[in-house]
Every structure is written in C-alpha cells, then in structure tokens.
Design an enzyme around this catalytic site. Structure first.
Site, PDB file in Angstrom:
ATOM      1  N   TRP A 256       0.796  -1.128  -0.090  1.00 31.52           N
ATOM      2  CA  TRP A 256       0.083  -0.221  -0.187  1.00 31.52           C
ATOM      3  C   TRP A 256       1.046   1.088   0.014  1.00 31.52           C
ATOM      4  O   TRP A 256       1.338   1.554   0.995  1.00 31.52           O
ATOM      5  CB  TRP A 256      -0.931   0.120   1.284  1.00 31.52           C
ATOM      6  N   ASP A 258       0.391   4.594   0.514  1.00 28.44           N
ATOM      7  CA  ASP A 258      -0.818   5.373   1.058  1.00 28.44           C
ATOM      8  C   ASP A 258      -0.380   6.844   1.362  1.00 28.44           C
ATOM      9  O   ASP A 258      -1.124   7.489   2.082  1.00 28.44           O
ATOM     10  CB  ASP A 258      -1.652   4.621   1.955  1.00 28.44           C
ATOM     11  N   ASP A 304     -10.589   9.406   0.176  1.00 27.74           N
ATOM     12  CA  ASP A 304     -11.799   8.980   0.768  1.00 27.74           C
ATOM     13  C   ASP A 304     -12.777   9.768   1.530  1.00 27.74           C
ATOM     14  O   ASP A 304     -12.939  10.049   2.454  1.00 27.74           O
ATOM     15  CB  ASP A 304     -11.265   8.140   1.940  1.00 27.74           C
ATOM     16  N   ASP A 353     -11.848   3.578  -4.077  1.00 24.71           N
ATOM     17  CA  ASP A 353     -12.892   4.390  -3.423  1.00 24.71           C
ATOM     18  C   ASP A 353     -13.237   5.773  -4.243  1.00 24.71           C
ATOM     19  O   ASP A 353     -14.173   6.444  -4.029  1.00 24.71           O
ATOM     20  CB  ASP A 353     -12.614   4.954  -2.037  1.00 24.71           C
ATOM     21  N   ASN A 441     -12.599  -5.386   1.297  1.00 22.38           N
ATOM     22  CA  ASN A 441     -14.198  -5.496   1.818  1.00 22.38           C
ATOM     23  C   ASN A 441     -14.372  -6.712   2.075  1.00 22.38           C
ATOM     24  O   ASN A 441     -13.470  -7.749   1.950  1.00 22.38           O
ATOM     25  CB  ASN A 441     -14.998  -4.895   0.751  1.00 22.38           C
ATOM     26  N   LYS A 565      -5.832  -6.056   0.673  1.00 18.58           N
ATOM     27  CA  LYS A 565      -5.929  -5.759   2.322  1.00 18.58           C
ATOM     28  C   LYS A 565      -5.320  -7.039   2.756  1.00 18.58           C
ATOM     29  O   LYS A 565      -5.683  -8.037   3.030  1.00 18.58           O
ATOM     30  CB  LYS A 565      -7.240  -5.661   2.788  1.00 18.58           C
ATOM     31  N   ASP A 571      -8.903  -1.802   9.858  1.00 18.37           N
ATOM     32  CA  ASP A 571      -9.702  -0.777   9.099  1.00 18.37           C
ATOM     33  C   ASP A 571      -9.658   0.429   9.567  1.00 18.37           C
ATOM     34  O   ASP A 571     -10.056   1.378   8.863  1.00 18.37           O
ATOM     35  CB  ASP A 571     -10.781  -1.439   8.622  1.00 18.37           C
TER      36      ASP A 571
END
Length: 637
Positions: A256, A258, A304, A353, A441, A565, A571
């Site tokens: 990730w 991020d 997000d 997202d 998810n 994930k 989360d």
C-alpha cells in the site's frame, strides 16, 4: 492503510443518482489561441488590446469523444472578481459531458461556463488558477469553436478557428439497454469498434513486455515485512491456531503506497518502494517464474471523501493535485521505470474508493468538492498515463463492490464515468488492463446456496432486508456484469477482473452448509447467506474469514483472485486515538468502526458489528488476525 467504504442501500445508501456537477471551464472574452495536441492544428489569431486571452486545447480525441483544457488570461487593466465564458459549438452533435474547475450549462450548441469560489478572482495580467477543462462527446465531427465571450464582451480578434486535421468517423459503440442481471453471461468474443487513435507517450521499459494476464504464470511477491509480522504473530499465539497463522506468510499481499513517505521510505515506513522492488528481484533470482508485485496507488487529494478513518495527507485547497502528480505519481513511475526492474511484473491498483464516491456521495461536501474541482478524475487519468507508459506495469481500476454500486441507479452511471475517465487518457481504454472489486471489503465471491432472483415466499431473495433490493448478492455476478458493460462501452473483450478475497471467506462453525427450508424471506436469507455481517453496509473490522487463496485465472474473464488488504491489518480504530505513539500520523475516527455505535442510514440503521479494541487503520490487529484465520474458508490445515 485504508478502511473500505460504506455500502449504499436502496434507500439511504444509494442517495446520489450520479448527479455529478460537471466542472467548469472558466474563460474570458478575447483572443483565442487554439492549441491542439498531435493530431490537431495550432491556430493563433492576432489581437489588439483586449479583455482576455484564451487557449483552447484539444488534449485527446477518440471516436465519439474528446478532452479539452483551457488557459485563460486577464489581459484587461482591471481585476476580475468572477468570470463567465460563453461560446457555441460549431456542430450540433458536440456536447460537454464532464467539466472541472467550474460550472456549466448548455442549451443546444451554446455553452456557458462560470467560475467556482476558488478560481473566480483573476488579477489584471494573470491567468485563472485551477484552470478548467472538460470531456465532451460528438457525433459526426468535432470542429473547434471560433468565437468566445467573457462577461458579455466579445474577444477582440476571436474570429477564425481551427478544425482537427484528422477527424475520425464516429461509429458509436453499443451500450446496455436492459437492466443488468445477476446471472453470468458468456464472454463476448468480438472486438469493440471503438479504438482510440492516440498512442501512449513516454518511454516504455524494455525487456519486460506486456502480457494479457500479468498474474498468469507468475509468482506473487512476498512482502518481507508482512511475512515477518505474520510469523511473529504465529509464534506468539502458538498451538494449532499459531500453526495455521504461520501458513498465511506463504501468500502474496499488496504493497500500500498510501502516502508520499510510503514511496520514498522514512516517516514511520519500514521500507520504500525501491526496497520492495529490490526484494522482489531477490525473490526472482530463485524463481523460474516472473515475479508480480501488486501495489496500491492511494493518495489522491481529499482521499476517501466519505469516510473518516483513512483520509489522506493531500488537500485540494493546498495545491493537492500538483503535489499528487509530481511528488507522488512521478516518483512511483520513476522507480518502476528503472531498467533493472524490467523483468518484474507490476500490478497497480488505482485509487480505491475515488470514482465510486463521485457516483453515490455527492451529498457529502468533501465528495462534492472532489467532483467540482476535478481532482479525482484528473488525478486518476494522470496516474494511468504515467504508469501505462511503462510496459511491465498493469493498471487495474477500483470499481468498489456489489454492495456499493450494485443498484441499477449506481451501476450504469459508474460504468459511464469510468469509461469517460479511461477514454480521456492518452491511450484511451488501452490505459487499463482491467478492474478490481471488493478491495479491502468482505463481500463473498459467491453466495453458494441462493441467487438474487430466487423466489422465497413469493418474493425475490434480493428484496430481503439484508440485500435491500440490490441486483447483486455476491461479487462474481457483479463483476461479470460490470465486465460485460465495460466491453459494451468500448473496452476490449480481453479486459480482466480481479477480486480481493483476503477477508471474504466467511468460514468457521457458523457457516451455513446448505439453504434454509424456511418460507419466510428474511428468515431464509439470514439462515442461508454465508455473509455473516449484521448489515451489508458494515465495512470496518468485521469478524470474517480469509477467503480464496491468490490464484490466476479462477474463472472466465477473471485474471486472478488477489489479497489486496493484508489480513490482520486494521480498517480503523474503534475509538478516537489522539495523535501520538499509537497514531503518529493523526488518523481520524469513524463511528462505523465503533462496536457500540447503532448505525445510520448508510448501514440500514444496524449495529456496526466492528470488533472492539482496534488500532488505527493499517496497524497490526492481532485479535482480527486470529478471527480471520479461525474463520478462513477454505480452512488452513
């Protein structure tokens, strides 16, 4: 790490019916510079003292569509506090379809574009900040507008014009006319008629090549940091469960990216992207197969926009898009394009997202801002352009999941948006190698004991309270119809799908072994579904189970099941954790991660079902890992 977005039910969940307020091209009234890239003529009319100067650039054109950008300069002696641009398209079939950095109206061929709050002030001699642009459509031809006015003033010398030197003949591709069904259909074998004419820019990496399915015949990259984390966890637990947990270290997970620091290393990140790529080279040295490294590109400005637990570091109002492009995407592309990594395959999961939020969440101010500013669309397009130019990189765009976009009011609008975004890139639809659903998810790949339209007590299964009339009750049926819709919209029939199966197994002792015999619909569904969430809209730290192991070609049209994930990473925190040792980057708190919260309209006013005592998103959550391994399906031996 990010938590996943909330689902949208028939009532509260799918509130926004894709009313994207197309963003505006603010312009002025004066001289027109018409700059057309590659295929187009550059026309520069001369002008005397004037009110403004406008450069209208056709940045890309494909069959039935085109993209533009504007540069607008105030050439008058006074400051502007706002501006309105008006012009007329020369051809009746020309239409603005998506506009950023402004608001627009169109009546027939006449277009009016006004500024937004942040780009209306233009000092004399200056250009408009946050310049507008738009994607448009055309039918028979796409000539350039020849006359512009700003604030009611006709631009001096704005007559004349320009037309593309090569205008493709428009052969519209077919689009679905019927409501998508949940029954998988056969994969089309015909080649779409819409083939974008522009070619990619940039210098591709040599030696890596580009295959149809990057996961086929490849070995997944084992992240050394995650492997060490899992092994330490397994040792601490011990016994039978510890032995099962140790087996998780044998499966590849995504990296990730991020934040900017996640790419460069430091600031709390153990490794940089280059460190991971070097580790992949080490793994490749002892493998007879190519190594595929899966990365998650995840740092858009105001990321997000509808959640609170994984907001990012960049802001729209603080030069976020430019920082994203040049300090984040450019750095990733520079690392990946090094020739020493050309033997690797890199799968890039593009901005989870982002685009789904522009379909369903425009009632939330942050999402409305992301839409009107154009940063999500432009940022995704920039990422696709830069990464597609590297021949051993494969782009997969996030398409949320069935519990988010599965309703008819969300499904086709998202297909339209994602198609428009892809066609607006340099390589058009070729900039994408596929799509991914269920990222981070819990939605099951398949509900094995019932179908969406199966009748129970005279009612279809999808009308049960848990499904809220969603067309799709699992990911595979959703992905099959999404894939077919994208092919109908102009994508090649070779386009591939990915499903994140890292946490959607739903095994363990509570897993149903067959359909219920009840004739009451809700009783039947609740006793039959393997998805054991309290509400389908629950997304944070659910007590699920690890799902199918990563594998290539699991079904027709699917490139792979993947673990995006990493199992065991949180989360989001179950309560607010102040900035400090346990929250060094100041991550927020979302009530959907709070096990005591009774829910809201976004999860049908049901309890969240989140596990207690959770750390901030991305941090190791031992209790969640224990649960995921215990409930894995297939079970670990």
């Amino acid at each position: 790490m990010r938590e996943f977005k909330r689902d949208f039910s028939e009532s509260g969940l799918r509130r926004s019916l894709f009313k994207r307020p197309l963003r505006s091209l603010g312009l002025l009234t004066c001289m027109l510079l018409i700059a057309m890239s590659s295929l187009f003529l550059w026309v520069t009319p001369t002008h005397a003292a004037s009110y403004c100067q406008v450069t209208y650039t056709v940045t890309n054109q494909w069959t039935g569509g085109f993209g533009t950008s504007f540069t607008i300069q105030n050439t008058s002696d006074s400051n502007w506090s706002n501006w309105t641009l008006t012009f007329a398209f020369p051809a009746s079939g020309q239409q603005v379809t998506q506009l950023w950095n402004g608001n627009y109206t169109q009546s027939g061929q006449n277009v009016s574009i006004t500024n937004l709050s942040y780009n209306g002030s233009v000092p004399a001699g200056s250009t408009v900040s946050s310049e507008p642009g738009f994607n448009g459509s055309w039918t028979t031809s796409n000539p350039v507008p020849t006359s512009f006015s700003i604030n009611g003033n006709v631009c001096t010398g704005s007559g004349g014009g320009g037309t593309p030197t090569s205008t493709p003949t428009n052969t519209p591709t077919s689009t679905p006319t019927s409501t998508p069904t949940s029954t998988p259909t056969s994969t089309p074998t015909s080649t779409p008629t819409s083939t974008p004419s522009p070619t990619p820019t940039g210098t591709p990496v040599t030696g890596g090549g580009h295959v149809q399915n990057p996961y086929a015949g490849a070995q997944g990259f084992l992240n050394p940091n995650y492997v060490a984390e899992v092994k330490a966890s397994a040792t601490s637990v011990g016994g039978t469960l510890g032995a099962k947990e140790a087996a998780v270290a044998n499966y590849p997970t995504a990296i990730w990216l991020d934040s900017m620091a996640a790419v460069t290393g430091g600031a709390g990140y153990t490794s940089s992207l280059l460190d991971y790529l070097n580790a992949a080279e080490t793994q490749a040295a002892s493998s007879s197969q190519p190594i595929i490294v899966t990365i998650v590109v995840y740092d858009l400005p105001d990321r997000d926009c509808a959640a609170l637990a994984s907001n990012g570091e960049l802001q729209i109002a603080n030069n976020g898009l430019q920082t994203y492009e040049h300090n984040y995407i450019d750095v990733i592309a520079s690392d990946l394009s090094q020739s020493r990594f050309s033997n690797l395959r890199v799968s890039a999961i593009i901005e989870p997202d982002s685009l789904p939020n522009l379909v369903t969440n425009l009632n939330i101010q942050n999402c409305a801002d992301a839409n009107s500013s154009g940063v999500y669309v432009q940022g995704v397009q920039y990422a696709l352009n830069k990464l597609h130019a590297i021949s051993n990189v494969y782009n997969f765009l996030d398409i949320a999941h069935s519990g988010w976009l599965g309703w008819n009011s969300n499904f086709q609008p998202f297909v339209n948006l994602a198609t428009s975004v892809a066609k607006g890139t340099t390589a058009g639809v070729s900039s994408l190698d596929g799509f991914i659903s269920n990222t981070a998810n819990y939605t099951p790949t398949v509900e094995p004991y019932m179908t969406a339209n199966q009748q129970v007590g005279g009612q279809p299964v999808r009308s049960a309270s848990f499904f809220q009339w969603n067309t799709y009750i699992d990911e595979q049926s959703y992905d099959v119809d999404m894939r077919n819709a994208f092919i109908a919209a102009g994508f090649p029939s070779t386009i591939g799908m990915l499903i994140d199966t890292s946490r959607n197994g739903w095994g363990g002792p509570k897993r149903p072994t067959g359909p219920s015999t009840s004739t009451d619909l809700n009783t039947f569904v609740n006793a039959t579904r393997i998805d054991q969430r309290i509400a389908k809209g629950n997304w944070c730290n659910q007590p699920g189970g690890i799902g199918a192991r990563p594998v290539a070609n699991p079904a027709a049209g699917f490139d792979a099941y993947v673990w995006i994930k990493p199992p065991g990473e949180s989360d989001g925190s179950s309560s607010l954790i102040p900035t400090g040792p346990n929250n060094p980057t100041g991550k927020g708190f979302d009530r959907m991660c709070d096990p005591t919260f009774g829910g809201d309209a976004l999860n049908n006013n049901m309890p969240t079902g989140a596990m207690p005592n959770a750390p901030v998103s991305g941090a190791w959550f031992q209790a969640a890992f224990d649960t995921l391994v215990s409930n894995a399906y297939p079970a670990f031996p």
